[in-house]
Design a protein around this motif. Structure first.
Motif, PDB file in Angstrom:
ATOM      1  N   ASN A 166       5.217  -2.664 -14.797  1.00 35.23           N
ATOM      2  CA  ASN A 166       5.736  -1.412 -14.497  1.00 35.23           C
ATOM      3  C   ASN A 166       5.867  -1.185 -12.926  1.00 35.23           C
ATOM      4  OD1 ASN A 166       5.940  -0.974 -17.371  1.00 35.23           O
ATOM      5  ND2 ASN A 166       3.904   0.586 -16.858  1.00 35.23           N
ATOM      6  N   LEU A 167       4.808  -1.806 -12.362  1.00 39.53           N
ATOM      7  CA  LEU A 167       4.993  -1.456 -10.880  1.00 39.53           C
ATOM      8  C   LEU A 167       6.353  -2.526 -10.166  1.00 39.53           C
ATOM      9  CD1 LEU A 167       1.513  -1.877  -9.484  1.00 39.53           C
ATOM     10  CD2 LEU A 167       2.927   0.114  -9.047  1.00 39.53           C
ATOM     11  N   LEU A 168       6.464  -3.355 -10.768  1.00 43.50           N
ATOM     12  CA  LEU A 168       7.642  -4.125 -10.201  1.00 43.50           C
ATOM     13  C   LEU A 168       8.903  -4.002 -11.184  1.00 43.50           C
ATOM     14  CD1 LEU A 168       5.744  -7.850  -9.704  1.00 43.50           C
ATOM     15  CD2 LEU A 168       6.912  -6.198  -7.906  1.00 43.50           C
ATOM     16  N   ASP A 169       8.802  -2.923 -12.189  1.00 45.08           N
ATOM     17  CA  ASP A 169       9.776  -2.788 -13.038  1.00 45.08           C
ATOM     18  C   ASP A 169      10.481  -3.924 -13.557  1.00 45.08           C
ATOM     19  OD1 ASP A 169      11.464  -0.845 -14.387  1.00 45.08           O
ATOM     20  OD2 ASP A 169      12.934  -0.642 -12.921  1.00 45.08           O
ATOM     21  N   VAL A 170       9.594  -4.770 -14.240  1.00 47.51           N
ATOM     22  CA  VAL A 170       9.946  -6.118 -15.012  1.00 47.51           C
ATOM     23  C   VAL A 170      10.266  -5.549 -16.420  1.00 47.51           C
ATOM     24  CG1 VAL A 170       9.390  -8.268 -15.935  1.00 47.51           C
ATOM     25  CG2 VAL A 170       8.515  -7.288 -13.771  1.00 47.51           C
ATOM     26  N   PRO A 171      11.475  -5.776 -17.095  1.00 45.85           N
ATOM     27  CA  PRO A 171      11.879  -5.434 -18.271  1.00 45.85           C
ATOM     28  C   PRO A 171      11.016  -5.831 -19.297  1.00 45.85           C
ATOM     29  CG  PRO A 171      13.978  -6.246 -16.967  1.00 45.85           C
ATOM     30  CD  PRO A 171      12.662  -6.485 -16.332  1.00 45.85           C
ATOM     31  N   HIS A 172      10.701  -5.008 -20.106  1.00 51.36           N
ATOM     32  CA  HIS A 172       9.459  -5.337 -21.262  1.00 51.36           C
ATOM     33  C   HIS A 172       9.973  -6.777 -21.856  1.00 51.36           C
ATOM     34  CE1 HIS A 172       6.826  -1.745 -21.355  1.00 51.36           C
ATOM     35  NE2 HIS A 172       7.823  -1.070 -20.973  1.00 51.36           N
ATOM     36  N   ALA A 173      10.988  -6.984 -22.212  1.00 52.43           N
ATOM     37  CA  ALA A 173      11.552  -8.123 -22.999  1.00 52.43           C
ATOM     38  C   ALA A 173      11.167  -9.212 -22.308  1.00 52.43           C
ATOM     39  CB  ALA A 173      13.049  -8.130 -23.361  1.00 52.43           C
ATOM     40  N   ASP A 174      11.243  -9.228 -20.861  1.00 54.94           N
ATOM     41  CA  ASP A 174      10.640 -10.392 -19.910  1.00 54.94           C
ATOM     42  C   ASP A 174       9.283 -10.688 -19.798  1.00 54.94           C
ATOM     43  OD1 ASP A 174      13.557 -10.709 -19.884  1.00 54.94           O
ATOM     44  OD2 ASP A 174      13.483  -9.792 -17.831  1.00 54.94           O
ATOM     45  N   ARG A 175       8.397  -9.869 -20.239  1.00 56.03           N
ATOM     46  CA  ARG A 175       6.914 -10.003 -19.938  1.00 56.03           C
ATOM     47  C   ARG A 175       6.083 -11.188 -20.500  1.00 56.03           C
ATOM     48  NH1 ARG A 175       5.558  -3.624 -18.648  1.00 56.03           N
ATOM     49  NH2 ARG A 175       7.453  -3.050 -17.354  1.00 56.03           N
ATOM     50  N   GLY A 176       6.757 -11.625 -21.708  1.00 53.92           N
ATOM     51  CA  GLY A 176       6.016 -12.576 -22.547  1.00 53.92           C
ATOM     52  C   GLY A 176       5.238 -13.646 -21.807  1.00 53.92           C
ATOM     53  N   MET A 179       0.707  -1.044   0.016  1.00 53.06           N
ATOM     54  CA  MET A 179       0.127   0.079  -0.012  1.00 53.06           C
ATOM     55  C   MET A 179       1.008   1.234  -0.168  1.00 53.06           C
ATOM     56  SD  MET A 179      -3.028  -0.908  -0.315  1.00 53.06           S
ATOM     57  CE  MET A 179      -3.955   0.584   0.088  1.00 53.06           C
ATOM     58  N   GLY A 180       2.034   1.208   0.502  1.00 50.44           N
ATOM     59  CA  GLY A 180       2.912   2.516   0.403  1.00 50.44           C
ATOM     60  C   GLY A 180       3.251   2.708  -0.855  1.00 50.44           C
ATOM     61  N   ARG A 190      -1.494   9.587  -4.649  1.00 54.88           N
ATOM     62  CA  ARG A 190      -0.702  10.137  -5.594  1.00 54.88           C
ATOM     63  C   ARG A 190      -0.069   9.371  -7.019  1.00 54.88           C
ATOM     64  NH1 ARG A 190       4.928  13.283  -3.487  1.00 54.88           N
ATOM     65  NH2 ARG A 190       5.990  13.108  -5.400  1.00 54.88           N
ATOM     66  N   ALA A 191       0.427   8.013  -6.304  1.00 58.49           N
ATOM     67  CA  ALA A 191       1.330   7.273  -7.056  1.00 58.49           C
ATOM     68  C   ALA A 191       0.420   6.727  -8.326  1.00 58.49           C
ATOM     69  CB  ALA A 191       1.987   6.192  -6.424  1.00 58.49           C
ATOM     70  N   ILE A 192      -0.977   6.481  -7.921  1.00 49.25           N
ATOM     71  CA  ILE A 192      -1.885   5.866  -8.976  1.00 49.25           C
ATOM     72  C   ILE A 192      -2.000   6.963  -9.932  1.00 49.25           C
ATOM     73  CG2 ILE A 192      -4.082   5.077  -9.361  1.00 49.25           C
ATOM     74  CD1 ILE A 192      -3.553   3.433  -6.860  1.00 49.25           C
ATOM     75  N   GLY A 203      15.480   0.768  -6.893  1.00 50.56           N
ATOM     76  CA  GLY A 203      14.597   1.709  -7.732  1.00 50.56           C
ATOM     77  C   GLY A 203      13.886   2.472  -6.624  1.00 50.56           C
ATOM     78  N   ASP A 204      12.959   3.385  -7.199  1.00 48.26           N
ATOM     79  CA  ASP A 204      12.285   4.381  -6.162  1.00 48.26           C
ATOM     80  C   ASP A 204      11.268   3.740  -5.468  1.00 48.26           C
ATOM     81  OD1 ASP A 204      10.947   6.239  -4.831  1.00 48.26           O
ATOM     82  OD2 ASP A 204      10.560   7.532  -6.789  1.00 48.26           O
ATOM     83  N   PRO A 205      11.317   3.619  -4.150  1.00 48.31           N
ATOM     84  CA  PRO A 205      10.700   2.605  -3.264  1.00 48.31           C
ATOM     85  C   PRO A 205       9.084   3.291  -3.242  1.00 48.31           C
ATOM     86  CG  PRO A 205      12.112   3.762  -1.731  1.00 48.31           C
ATOM     87  CD  PRO A 205      12.724   3.969  -3.290  1.00 48.31           C
ATOM     88  N   GLU A 206       8.983   4.540  -3.499  1.00 49.42           N
ATOM     89  CA  GLU A 206       7.704   5.213  -3.683  1.00 49.42           C
ATOM     90  C   GLU A 206       6.843   4.933  -4.639  1.00 49.42           C
ATOM     91  OE1 GLU A 206       6.489   7.039  -1.004  1.00 49.42           O
ATOM     92  OE2 GLU A 206       8.375   6.639  -0.047  1.00 49.42           O
ATOM     93  N   ARG A 207       7.471   4.189  -5.728  1.00 47.49           N
ATOM     94  CA  ARG A 207       7.014   3.733  -7.120  1.00 47.49           C
ATOM     95  C   ARG A 207       7.082   2.365  -7.532  1.00 47.49           C
ATOM     96  NH1 ARG A 207       8.266   9.110  -7.055  1.00 47.49           N
ATOM     97  NH2 ARG A 207       6.764  10.429  -7.806  1.00 47.49           N
ATOM     98  N   ASP A 208       8.346   1.750  -6.985  1.00 47.20           N
ATOM     99  CA  ASP A 208       8.768   0.593  -7.282  1.00 47.20           C
ATOM    100  C   ASP A 208       8.335  -0.404  -6.171  1.00 47.20           C
ATOM    101  OD1 ASP A 208       9.849  -1.619  -8.346  1.00 47.20           O
ATOM    102  OD2 ASP A 208      12.001  -0.856  -8.214  1.00 47.20           O
TER     103      ASP A 208
END
Length: 419
Positions: free
Chosen positions: A156-166, A107-108, A113-115, A214-219
């Motif tokens: 994006n929330l977990l900052d998973v690289p796009h190439a790995d999302r398949g 939740m943090g 604001r983050a959403i 990463g930024d703990p406020e968003r990642d």
């Protein structure tokens, strides 16, 4: 479904033996159960609850009704299996204090604001998907649109690289599919393999994030790794399994929200016409459109809940709705039935996109209410709203294919043309 058939299924209702016509449309059966056996004793000794008030009673009392699934999942999966370790460690199937620690961390990173800051990127993503669909003159509502959105957002929330999302969607379907009341040997095998593969990937991702936070406020992943300032941190198992949970929970339910909503509008043409006319009249008023679409999304969630079933276990003798439950009793909470309870909702079988004070249970209730509900609403509002405004005349080109599951209600395929 004819009323006689609904009564017939209700009379011998068993989650372990559900007929195809129930999976296609369970609501007449739920209505029959609500009227005749709202707290039904099932063949396995558990109870099946279909009234709104009874579900809220259980949700409110987390001291009596446990979400921990060690007792149930041991026989189902085997206590040494990857599925058992995952589902007994994830946020949704745990009680405080683990549940409290993980939820606080998540939740943090999901503040208002983050959403709000996610909205421009979500709009760009949706418009890119719509551009691709427009270029082809159609596509599949699920594969080309509904499922593509939450994969990107949670990635994006977990900052998973796009190439790995398949692989994420297939892993998610396999792991969550193993939560169905009856699981075949093939589903067991696929579910266990998917947990194992996901863990292997996440170990690498976590190691990279430890080296480069990463930024703990968003990642969310960085936040989970770093823990609380008080020093309260998750174990490695807790960390990895709750990353799987986040990827799966944020993906499956939102895919179903978007897909179910667009398919429901297709099945209710006057409702779709009325919504489009309202949005047209509000064309110069973004705030009014947001309100209209937010109400519509909540009604879609009530009418066709993405998650239809929940489960609890009584830790001590208690009673619900006048029925005594011994300690250890398992109860199934039928969210799909409660969300169409006439004692709570006026004209519940009607999809009314202007319904206000819509206290549906699609996101649960109490301490386990969905941590990502605001994000899910945002995704639904942007995705459905922009799709309708781009393709107001969309039509299915083939009959859609349902997922064929009792717990998670959605579609696998829904081919369509833009006009």
């Amino acid at each position: 479904m004819p009323p006689a058939r609904a009564r017939e299924i209700a009379a011998s209702f068993d989650l372990r033996a559900l007929p195809a016509d129930f999976l296609a449309n369970p609501y007449p059966v739920y209505a029959a159960l609500r009227e005749t056996e709202p707290i039904r004793l099932m063949p396995d000794g558990s109870y099946f609850l279909t009234r709104y008030a009874d579900l809220v009673t259980v949700y409110r009392d987390a001291q009596t009704f446990s979400s921990d699934k060690h007792v149930e999942f041991g026989p189902k999966y085997g206590e040494s299996s990857p599925l058992f370790e995952h589902h007994t460690t994830s946020l949704v199937f745990n009680d405080p204090p683990l549940h409290t620690r993980v939820r606080r961390l998540i939740m943090g990173a999901l503040t208002r604001r983050a959403i709000a800051e996610m909205e421009p990127g979500l709009v760009r993503l949706v418009d890119q998907l719509l551009d691709s669909i427009e270029a082809k003159g159609g596509g599949d509502l699920i594969e080309d649109f509904a499922s593509a959105i939450p994969v990107e957002i949670i990635g994006n929330l977990l900052d998973v690289p796009h190439a790995d999302r398949g692989p994420l969607r297939d892993w998610s379907l396999a792991i969550l599919g193993a939560l169905e009341p009856v699981v075949s040997p093939e589903q067991h095998t696929l579910g266990n393999r998917s947990v194992t593969e996901m863990l292997e990937y996440l170990r690498t991702l976590v190691a990279q994030r430890r080296r480069q936070p990463g930024d703990p406020e968003r990642d969310v992943l960085t936040r989970l790794i770093q823990g609380e300032a008080t020093g309260d941190k998750l174990s490695e198992v807790e960390l990895l399994q709750n990353c799987i949970f986040l990827l799966n929970a944020g993906h499956e339910t939102t895919t179903n929200l978007i897909g179910n909503g667009l398919l429901a509008l297709q099945e209710h043409p006057q409702t779709r016409t009325d919504l489009l006319e309202t949005l047209r009249m509000q064309d110069k008023d973004a705030a009014a459109q947001e309100t209209t679409l937010t109400l519509a999304v909540d009604e879609m969630l009530r009418f066709e809940s993405s998650n239809q079933l929940g489960n609890r276990r009584a830790l001590k003798p208690t009673s619900v709705g006048g029925v005594d439950l011994p300690a250890g009793t398992l109860v199934t909470l039928c969210i799909g039935a409660a969300n169409r309870d006439p004692a709570q909702f006026d004209r519940p079988e009607m999809m009314d996109l202007t319904r206000e004070n819509n206290r549906h249970l699609a996101f649960g209730f109490g301490i386990h209410q969905c941590a990502g509900l605001s994000l899910a609403r945002l995704e639904g509002r942007i995705a459905i709203g922009r799709f309708l405004q781009r393709f107001p005349l969309y039509q299915l080109s083939e009959s859609p294919t349902r997922g064929g599951r009792a717990r998670f209600r959605g579609f696998l395929k829904a081919p369509f043309v833009t006009r």
